[in-house]
Design a protein around this motif. Structure first.
Motif, PDB file in Angstrom:
ATOM      1  N   CYS A  22      -0.639  -1.451 -34.087  1.00 43.88           N
ATOM      2  CA  CYS A  22      -1.135  -1.855 -35.397  1.00 43.88           C
ATOM      3  C   CYS A  22      -2.580  -2.330 -35.260  1.00 43.88           C
ATOM      4  O   CYS A  22      -2.929  -3.041 -34.320  1.00 43.88           O
ATOM      5  CB  CYS A  22      -0.267  -2.970 -35.967  1.00 43.88           C
ATOM      6  SG  CYS A  22      -0.831  -3.593 -37.556  1.00 43.88           S
ATOM      7  N   LEU A  23      -3.413  -1.932 -36.204  1.00 39.63           N
ATOM      8  CA  LEU A  23      -4.819  -2.300 -36.143  1.00 39.63           C
ATOM      9  C   LEU A  23      -5.060  -3.741 -36.573  1.00 39.63           C
ATOM     10  O   LEU A  23      -6.081  -4.325 -36.229  1.00 39.63           O
ATOM     11  CB  LEU A  23      -5.642  -1.348 -37.013  1.00 39.63           C
ATOM     12  CG  LEU A  23      -5.649   0.104 -36.550  1.00 39.63           C
ATOM     13  CD1 LEU A  23      -6.402   0.969 -37.540  1.00 39.63           C
ATOM     14  CD2 LEU A  23      -6.237   0.220 -35.171  1.00 39.63           C
ATOM     15  N   ARG A  24      -4.137  -4.343 -37.316  1.00 40.33           N
ATOM     16  CA  ARG A  24      -4.318  -5.713 -37.773  1.00 40.33           C
ATOM     17  C   ARG A  24      -3.727  -6.731 -36.798  1.00 40.33           C
ATOM     18  O   ARG A  24      -4.421  -7.605 -36.306  1.00 40.33           O
ATOM     19  CB  ARG A  24      -3.682  -5.915 -39.137  1.00 40.33           C
ATOM     20  CG  ARG A  24      -3.857  -7.347 -39.631  1.00 40.33           C
ATOM     21  CD  ARG A  24      -3.130  -7.608 -40.902  1.00 40.33           C
ATOM     22  NE  ARG A  24      -3.811  -6.949 -42.012  1.00 40.33           N
ATOM     23  CZ  ARG A  24      -3.279  -6.816 -43.206  1.00 40.33           C
ATOM     24  NH1 ARG A  24      -2.067  -7.260 -43.444  1.00 40.33           N
ATOM     25  NH2 ARG A  24      -3.948  -6.223 -44.168  1.00 40.33           N
ATOM     26  N   CYS A  25      -2.425  -6.611 -36.494  1.00 39.96           N
ATOM     27  CA  CYS A  25      -1.765  -7.634 -35.677  1.00 39.96           C
ATOM     28  C   CYS A  25      -1.620  -7.235 -34.212  1.00 39.96           C
ATOM     29  O   CYS A  25      -1.116  -8.011 -33.409  1.00 39.96           O
ATOM     30  CB  CYS A  25      -0.399  -7.974 -36.264  1.00 39.96           C
ATOM     31  SG  CYS A  25       0.825  -6.652 -36.136  1.00 39.96           S
ATOM     32  N   LEU A  26      -1.989  -6.008 -33.854  1.00 42.16           N
ATOM     33  CA  LEU A  26      -1.921  -5.469 -32.491  1.00 42.16           C
ATOM     34  C   LEU A  26      -0.506  -5.398 -31.935  1.00 42.16           C
ATOM     35  O   LEU A  26      -0.293  -5.424 -30.729  1.00 42.16           O
ATOM     36  CB  LEU A  26      -2.833  -6.258 -31.542  1.00 42.16           C
ATOM     37  CG  LEU A  26      -4.307  -6.265 -31.914  1.00 42.16           C
ATOM     38  CD1 LEU A  26      -5.089  -7.128 -30.940  1.00 42.16           C
ATOM     39  CD2 LEU A  26      -4.858  -4.855 -31.961  1.00 42.16           C
ATOM     40  N   HIS A  27       0.482  -5.310 -32.816  1.00 39.61           N
ATOM     41  CA  HIS A  27       1.876  -5.098 -32.409  1.00 39.61           C
ATOM     42  C   HIS A  27       2.010  -3.655 -31.910  1.00 39.61           C
ATOM     43  O   HIS A  27       1.509  -2.725 -32.527  1.00 39.61           O
ATOM     44  CB  HIS A  27       2.811  -5.345 -33.590  1.00 39.61           C
ATOM     45  CG  HIS A  27       4.237  -5.039 -33.311  1.00 39.61           C
ATOM     46  ND1 HIS A  27       4.994  -5.780 -32.446  1.00 39.61           N
ATOM     47  CD2 HIS A  27       5.053  -4.060 -33.783  1.00 39.61           C
ATOM     48  CE1 HIS A  27       6.209  -5.285 -32.394  1.00 39.61           C
ATOM     49  NE2 HIS A  27       6.271  -4.234 -33.197  1.00 39.61           N
ATOM     50  N   CYS A  56       3.114  -0.675 -40.012  1.00 39.66           N
ATOM     51  CA  CYS A  56       3.588  -1.555 -38.946  1.00 39.66           C
ATOM     52  C   CYS A  56       4.989  -2.063 -39.299  1.00 39.66           C
ATOM     53  O   CYS A  56       5.218  -2.539 -40.415  1.00 39.66           O
ATOM     54  CB  CYS A  56       2.616  -2.726 -38.783  1.00 39.66           C
ATOM     55  SG  CYS A  56       3.111  -3.914 -37.519  1.00 39.66           S
ATOM     56  N   PRO A  57       5.947  -2.000 -38.367  1.00 44.07           N
ATOM     57  CA  PRO A  57       7.307  -2.453 -38.665  1.00 44.07           C
ATOM     58  C   PRO A  57       7.504  -3.966 -38.513  1.00 44.07           C
ATOM     59  O   PRO A  57       8.575  -4.474 -38.819  1.00 44.07           O
ATOM     60  CB  PRO A  57       8.158  -1.701 -37.641  1.00 44.07           C
ATOM     61  CG  PRO A  57       7.250  -1.544 -36.475  1.00 44.07           C
ATOM     62  CD  PRO A  57       5.879  -1.354 -37.050  1.00 44.07           C
ATOM     63  N   ARG A  58       6.501  -4.663 -38.068  1.00 41.52           N
ATOM     64  CA  ARG A  58       6.629  -6.102 -37.837  1.00 41.52           C
ATOM     65  C   ARG A  58       6.753  -6.840 -39.173  1.00 41.52           C
ATOM     66  O   ARG A  58       5.967  -6.606 -40.085  1.00 41.52           O
ATOM     67  CB  ARG A  58       5.415  -6.595 -37.073  1.00 41.52           C
ATOM     68  CG  ARG A  58       5.531  -7.998 -36.598  1.00 41.52           C
ATOM     69  CD  ARG A  58       4.341  -8.328 -35.742  1.00 41.52           C
ATOM     70  NE  ARG A  58       4.529  -9.606 -35.104  1.00 41.52           N
ATOM     71  CZ  ARG A  58       3.634 -10.178 -34.351  1.00 41.52           C
ATOM     72  NH1 ARG A  58       2.491  -9.570 -34.107  1.00 41.52           N
ATOM     73  NH2 ARG A  58       3.868 -11.334 -33.813  1.00 41.52           N
ATOM     74  N   PRO A  59       7.740  -7.729 -39.290  1.00 38.78           N
ATOM     75  CA  PRO A  59       7.894  -8.473 -40.553  1.00 38.78           C
ATOM     76  C   PRO A  59       6.672  -9.346 -40.833  1.00 38.78           C
ATOM     77  O   PRO A  59       6.150 -10.018 -39.961  1.00 38.78           O
ATOM     78  CB  PRO A  59       9.126  -9.347 -40.308  1.00 38.78           C
ATOM     79  CG  PRO A  59       9.834  -8.720 -39.165  1.00 38.78           C
ATOM     80  CD  PRO A  59       8.792  -8.028 -38.340  1.00 38.78           C
ATOM     81  N   ARG A  62       3.148  -5.324 -42.130  1.00 41.98           N
ATOM     82  CA  ARG A  62       3.239  -4.118 -42.948  1.00 41.98           C
ATOM     83  C   ARG A  62       1.893  -3.451 -43.227  1.00 41.98           C
ATOM     84  O   ARG A  62       1.714  -2.788 -44.222  1.00 41.98           O
ATOM     85  CB  ARG A  62       3.929  -4.409 -44.277  1.00 41.98           C
ATOM     86  CG  ARG A  62       5.379  -4.735 -44.148  1.00 41.98           C
ATOM     87  CD  ARG A  62       6.048  -3.674 -43.408  1.00 41.98           C
ATOM     88  NE  ARG A  62       7.418  -3.492 -43.823  1.00 41.98           N
ATOM     89  CZ  ARG A  62       8.240  -2.719 -43.193  1.00 41.98           C
ATOM     90  NH1 ARG A  62       7.834  -2.066 -42.140  1.00 41.98           N
ATOM     91  NH2 ARG A  62       9.457  -2.569 -43.582  1.00 41.98           N
ATOM     92  N   HIS A  63       0.943  -3.629 -42.315  1.00 46.88           N
ATOM     93  CA  HIS A  63      -0.367  -2.989 -42.449  1.00 46.88           C
ATOM     94  C   HIS A  63      -0.229  -1.485 -42.240  1.00 46.88           C
ATOM     95  O   HIS A  63       0.524  -1.040 -41.380  1.00 46.88           O
ATOM     96  CB  HIS A  63      -1.334  -3.583 -41.420  1.00 46.88           C
ATOM     97  CG  HIS A  63      -2.688  -2.970 -41.442  1.00 46.88           C
ATOM     98  ND1 HIS A  63      -3.590  -3.199 -42.447  1.00 46.88           N
ATOM     99  CD2 HIS A  63      -3.303  -2.124 -40.580  1.00 46.88           C
ATOM    100  CE1 HIS A  63      -4.701  -2.531 -42.207  1.00 46.88           C
ATOM    101  NE2 HIS A  63      -4.551  -1.870 -41.076  1.00 46.88           N
ATOM    102  N   VAL A  64      -0.939  -0.708 -43.013  1.00 44.38           N
ATOM    103  CA  VAL A  64      -0.899   0.747 -42.895  1.00 44.38           C
ATOM    104  C   VAL A  64      -2.130   1.197 -42.121  1.00 44.38           C
ATOM    105  O   VAL A  64      -3.255   0.913 -42.514  1.00 44.38           O
ATOM    106  CB  VAL A  64      -0.858   1.418 -44.278  1.00 44.38           C
ATOM    107  CG1 VAL A  64      -0.914   2.918 -44.147  1.00 44.38           C
ATOM    108  CG2 VAL A  64       0.389   0.984 -45.023  1.00 44.38           C
ATOM    109  N   GLY A  65      -1.894   1.871 -41.015  1.00 45.27           N
ATOM    110  CA  GLY A  65      -2.948   2.351 -40.141  1.00 45.27           C
ATOM    111  C   GLY A  65      -2.725   1.864 -38.721  1.00 45.27           C
ATOM    112  O   GLY A  65      -2.621   0.675 -38.483  1.00 45.27           O
ATOM    113  N   VAL A  66      -2.593   2.817 -37.798  1.00 46.07           N
ATOM    114  CA  VAL A  66      -2.307   2.479 -36.404  1.00 46.07           C
ATOM    115  C   VAL A  66      -3.216   3.279 -35.483  1.00 46.07           C
ATOM    116  O   VAL A  66      -3.877   4.228 -35.901  1.00 46.07           O
ATOM    117  CB  VAL A  66      -0.832   2.764 -36.038  1.00 46.07           C
ATOM    118  CG1 VAL A  66       0.109   1.922 -36.850  1.00 46.07           C
ATOM    119  CG2 VAL A  66      -0.499   4.221 -36.182  1.00 46.07           C
TER     120      VAL A  66
END
Length: 84
Positions: A22-27, A56-59, A62-66
Motif C-alpha cells: 500500500c502506498l499510504r500505510c505500507l502494508h 489495501c485490505p487493512r482495516p 482502504r487506500h486505492v493504489g499499490v
C-alpha cells in the motif's frame, strides 16, 4: 514503459505471486493472479491497471493504489556444470 505495462494478468503462471504494498500505510500482502482474475471484469487487464485500482485490505486504510512486485516460487537454481 515498464514491466507492469507489458504484462497482463493472464500472462502470469499459478506458481507466481504478486507482492502488493500500500502506498499510504505500507502494508504488504501477497496476492495470487488467479484470485485477481476472479475480481476483474475482463481478462486482458494489464498489471499497471491492477496496481492503480487495487485497494489495501487493512482495516482503517482502504487506500486505492499499490506498488506491485513479482514473486517467483519456482526453483531458481542455476546450471551447475563444468567445461572440460
Amino acid at each position: 514503459m515498464s514491466w507492469l505495462t507489458d504484462l497482463t494478468l493472464r500472462d502470469l503462471d499459478e506458481g507466481q505471486a504478486l507482492e502488493a504494498t500500500c502506498l499510504r500505510c505500507l502494508h504488504t500482502w501477497l496476492q495470487s493472479p488467479t484470485h485477481l482474475l476472479l475480481k476483474v471484469d475482463h481478462r486482458d487487464v494489464y498489471l499497471d491497471e491492477v496496481a492503480r485500482h487495487l485497494a489495501c485490505p487493512r482495516p482503517g486504510c482502504r487506500h486505492v493504489g499499490v506498488r506491485l512486485a513479482l514473486v517467483r516460487n519456482d526453483d531458481t537454481s542455476g546450471f551447475v556444470g563444468g567445461m572440460p
